[in-house]
Design a protein around this motif. Structure first.
Motif, mmCIF file in Angstrom:
data_model
loop_
_atom_site.group_PDB
_atom_site.id
_atom_site.type_symbol
_atom_site.label_atom_id
_atom_site.label_comp_id
_atom_site.label_asym_id
_atom_site.label_seq_id
_atom_site.Cartn_x
_atom_site.Cartn_y
_atom_site.Cartn_z
ATOM 1 N N ASP A 56 0.820 -1.211 0.000
ATOM 2 C CA ASP A 56 0.000 0.000 0.000
ATOM 3 C C ASP A 56 0.857 1.265 0.000
ATOM 4 N N GLU A 57 2.127 1.156 0.331
ATOM 5 C CA GLU A 57 3.054 2.278 0.222
ATOM 6 C C GLU A 57 3.818 2.199 -1.097
ATOM 7 N N ASP A 58 3.992 0.975 -1.607
ATOM 8 C CA ASP A 58 4.843 0.731 -2.769
ATOM 9 C C ASP A 58 4.462 -0.620 -3.347
ATOM 10 N N ASP A 59 4.834 -0.845 -4.596
ATOM 11 C CA ASP A 59 4.703 -2.182 -5.168
ATOM 12 C C ASP A 59 5.951 -2.484 -5.983
ATOM 13 N N ALA A 60 6.284 -3.764 -6.045
ATOM 14 C CA ALA A 60 7.477 -4.199 -6.765
ATOM 15 C C ALA A 60 7.288 -5.661 -7.136
ATOM 16 N N GLY A 75 13.518 -13.353 -5.064
ATOM 17 C CA GLY A 75 14.089 -12.261 -4.296
ATOM 18 C C GLY A 75 15.595 -12.215 -4.368
ATOM 19 N N PRO A 76 16.120 -11.218 -3.727
ATOM 20 C CA PRO A 76 15.390 -10.256 -2.906
ATOM 21 C C PRO A 76 14.625 -9.228 -3.738
ATOM 22 N N ILE A 77 13.455 -8.848 -3.226
ATOM 23 C CA ILE A 77 12.634 -7.789 -3.806
ATOM 24 C C ILE A 77 12.539 -6.684 -2.761
ATOM 25 N N SER A 78 13.039 -5.499 -3.094
ATOM 26 C CA SER A 78 13.004 -4.367 -2.158
ATOM 27 C C SER A 78 11.696 -3.604 -2.311
ATOM 28 N N LEU A 79 11.146 -3.181 -1.173
ATOM 29 C CA LEU A 79 9.828 -2.567 -1.157
ATOM 30 C C LEU A 79 9.759 -1.563 -0.012
#
Length: 125
Positions: A56-60, A75-79
């Motif tokens: 809800d703040e970001d998507d990736a 991953g890693p997936i940074s969010l």
């Protein structure tokens, strides 16, 4: 505690409580294992090809690291996420079976009290 704001207006008294501050936001990394077996059981034989995250703040999103296996890593997936508070992480997984259109399934995973720079393991089924 912040003071209560009071104003006298013609015809009455207006009082307003202070607005609550939104939690701070910071970057966290997610990685882990994912499988399509629970969402699309055999004989579907679909394999996970992509993982998408939404805080809800970001998507990736990012590809899985071994998209030919029914159990893949990602991953890693940074969010960017709310820090030091509870929130729901929405995870969409794209699965592909040979000769068929890609399908998706969604999971919502509760998160709590993450701090800037955390690496969070996820096991998505």
């Amino acid at each position: 505690m912040a003071p209560m704001v009071t104003a006298v207006l013609a015809g009455g008294l207006l009082m307003a409580a202070p607005a609550s501050a939104a939690p701070p936001v910071g970057t966290v990394s997610f990685s882990g294992k994912v499988t399509c077996k629970s969402a699309f059981p055999a004989p579907n034989n679909s394999v996970p090809t992509r993982v998408s995250l939404d805080s809800d703040e970001d998507d990736a999103s990012g590809p899985t690291n071994n998209p030919t296996n029914r159990r893949a890593t990602f991953g890693p997936i940074s969010l960017d996420v709310p820090l030091d508070s509870k929130f729901s992480l929405t995870v969409d997984v794209t699965c592909k079976a040979p000769g068929k259109k890609a399908q998706q399934f969604t999971r919502t995973i509760a998160q709590d009290s993450l701090t800037e720079g955390d690496t969070v393991p996820l096991n998505i089924k």
